[in-house]
Scaffold this active site. Structure first.
Site, mmCIF file in Angstrom:
data_model
loop_
_atom_site.group_PDB
_atom_site.id
_atom_site.type_symbol
_atom_site.label_atom_id
_atom_site.label_comp_id
_atom_site.label_asym_id
_atom_site.label_seq_id
_atom_site.Cartn_x
_atom_site.Cartn_y
_atom_site.Cartn_z
ATOM 1 N N THR A 185 0.803 -1.225 0.000
ATOM 2 C CA THR A 185 0.000 0.000 0.000
ATOM 3 C C THR A 185 0.835 1.274 0.000
ATOM 4 O OG1 THR A 185 -0.153 -0.032 2.418
ATOM 5 C CG2 THR A 185 -1.908 -1.134 1.187
ATOM 6 N N LYS A 186 2.146 1.153 0.107
ATOM 7 C CA LYS A 186 2.993 2.339 0.118
ATOM 8 C C LYS A 186 3.037 2.984 -1.283
ATOM 9 C CE LYS A 186 4.439 2.336 4.419
ATOM 10 N NZ LYS A 186 3.602 1.279 4.996
ATOM 11 N N ASN A 187 3.478 4.228 -1.341
ATOM 12 C CA ASN A 187 3.550 4.930 -2.628
ATOM 13 C C ASN A 187 4.414 4.170 -3.632
ATOM 14 O OD1 ASN A 187 2.300 6.782 -0.924
ATOM 15 N ND2 ASN A 187 3.266 8.542 -1.914
#
Length: 368
Positions: A185-187
């Site tokens: 879910t991180k950038n």
């Protein structure tokens, strides 16, 4: 219309062919742990972060653990950090036997209140573990000045801040070590767990390389007690593809944030505040209101996903009761835990979806 807080399928569709080709290339090579794909990614990400060394590791949590181990943080040492962050920040300190010392947050940025750090330094303090929360860097000039004055190590938890900039320098390039997460879910997210350590110190880089493979430089010969903390080649291949798009994705996130700002600024809610010297990457777009829980339930009923980061500050977590903190000790962190709400934000979100979010927020407030 349902609005997801994050939709990774949309991102995948835009890079499907490149991702599939990269993953199949690794599978065909049958080289899965560290190796040339990881080395290639490490070279690319080091250049992106403007650092001398970037070392792929197994997760953001393990990056923090390895950083503390490499900096010789051990039993009885104190590490100053924020109570308003993901659990791993403080649990990693505890796992090496050290004591997390929590300092309250700035109510505008939600990062550590740097004006309160110096008062928390004792003879046992060995490090400041500073978090760049939600995609915005903390005030690093003050952090570094305090560290220099007291001979402290600075470790950056930049798990949410890949590509964020403070006064022209990238997150992860300030302290002795920077730590990043590649949770999906991180950038910049992988297709599984992964993390990164950055440093400009040759000796620290060599030590982390040793520690991430059980403290072994030559197979079956162990000079130190390390961990199994390696990044695998499939994740490196995926991340190498996605890194090419990261600047564009970050710019789109800023556009999404600006659209929210424009259409929510007249409401009695607190919007994200970006310091003038920072370039925010908006890993999260977080508003705040005393009616947070009611608003979240209202939005959920209307098909809009939101999230709370974080509902209980770390100094009030049950596992840290032994530290002796009580409710009221860190009021800004406690207030943020009660009032903050993350709205849907990702590069592919449409204005129509944002309008849906904005419209329901406005309707909720009009009914109060």
């Amino acid at each position: 219309m349902k609005v997801s807080s994050l939709d990774l399928k949309r991102q995948y569709e835009t890079i499907r062919e490149e991702i599939n080709r990269a993953v199949l290339e690794v599978i065909s090579s049958q080289s899965f742990i560290l190796g040339p794909y990881v080395e290639s990614f490490e070279s690319k990400i080091a250049q992106f972060c403007c650092v001398k060394h970037a070392l792929g590791v197994s997760s953001g949590t393990d990056a923090l653990l390895l950083a503390l181990m490499a900096c010789d943080i051990k039993s009885g040492d104190e590490v100053i950090t924020t109570p308003f962050t993901f659990f791993a920040t403080a649990s990693s300190i505890a796992r090496v036997g050290a004591v997390p010392v929590f300092v309250d947050i700035d109510p505008l940025t939600y990062n550590i209140d740097v004006a309160k750090i110096a008062a928390a330094v004792t003879k046992k303090t060995k490090a400041i573990l500073v978090v760049h929360l939600y995609g915005q860097c903390a005030n690093m000039d003050v952090v570094l000045a305090i560290a220099r004055a007291h001979g402290l190590v600075v470790i950056e938890d930049a798990a949410q801040a890949i590509g964020a900039v403070y006064k022209g320098k990238k997150a992860g390039s300030f302290g002795e070590i920077g730590c990043f997460s590649f949770y999906p879910t991180k950038n910049l997210g992988g297709y599984g767990d992964g993390g990164l350590i950055t440093t400009n110190d040759d000796k620290l880089a060599d030590f982390v390389k040793l520690l991430r493979v059980h403290g072994s430089k030559s197979k079956y010969y162990h000079s130190h007690i390390g961990i199994n903390g390696r990044l695998d080649a499939i994740q490196a291949a995926v991340l190498s593809v996605k890194l090419n798009y990261l600047n564009g994705w970050s710019e789109k996130r800023r556009t999404v944030a600006a659209y929210y700002d424009k259409h929510l600024q007249d409401l009695p809610i607190r919007l994200p505040q970006t310091e003038s010297y920072n370039t925010h990457i908006f890993h999260q777009y977080v508003i705040a209101t005393p009616a947070r829980d009611s608003l979240a339930k209202y939005l959920e009923r209307h098909g809009i996903e939101t999230a709370v980061y974080y509902p209980v500050p770390l100094h009030l977590q049950k596992c840290f009761e032994f530290l002796g903190y009580k409710k009221g000790d860190l009021p800004e962190a406690e207030r943020a835990s009660n009032e903050t709400l993350a709205l849907p934000i990702f590069p592919e979100i449409t204005e129509k979806e944002q309008d849906q979010v904005i419209g329901h927020i406005r309707k909720f407030i009009s009914q109060q």
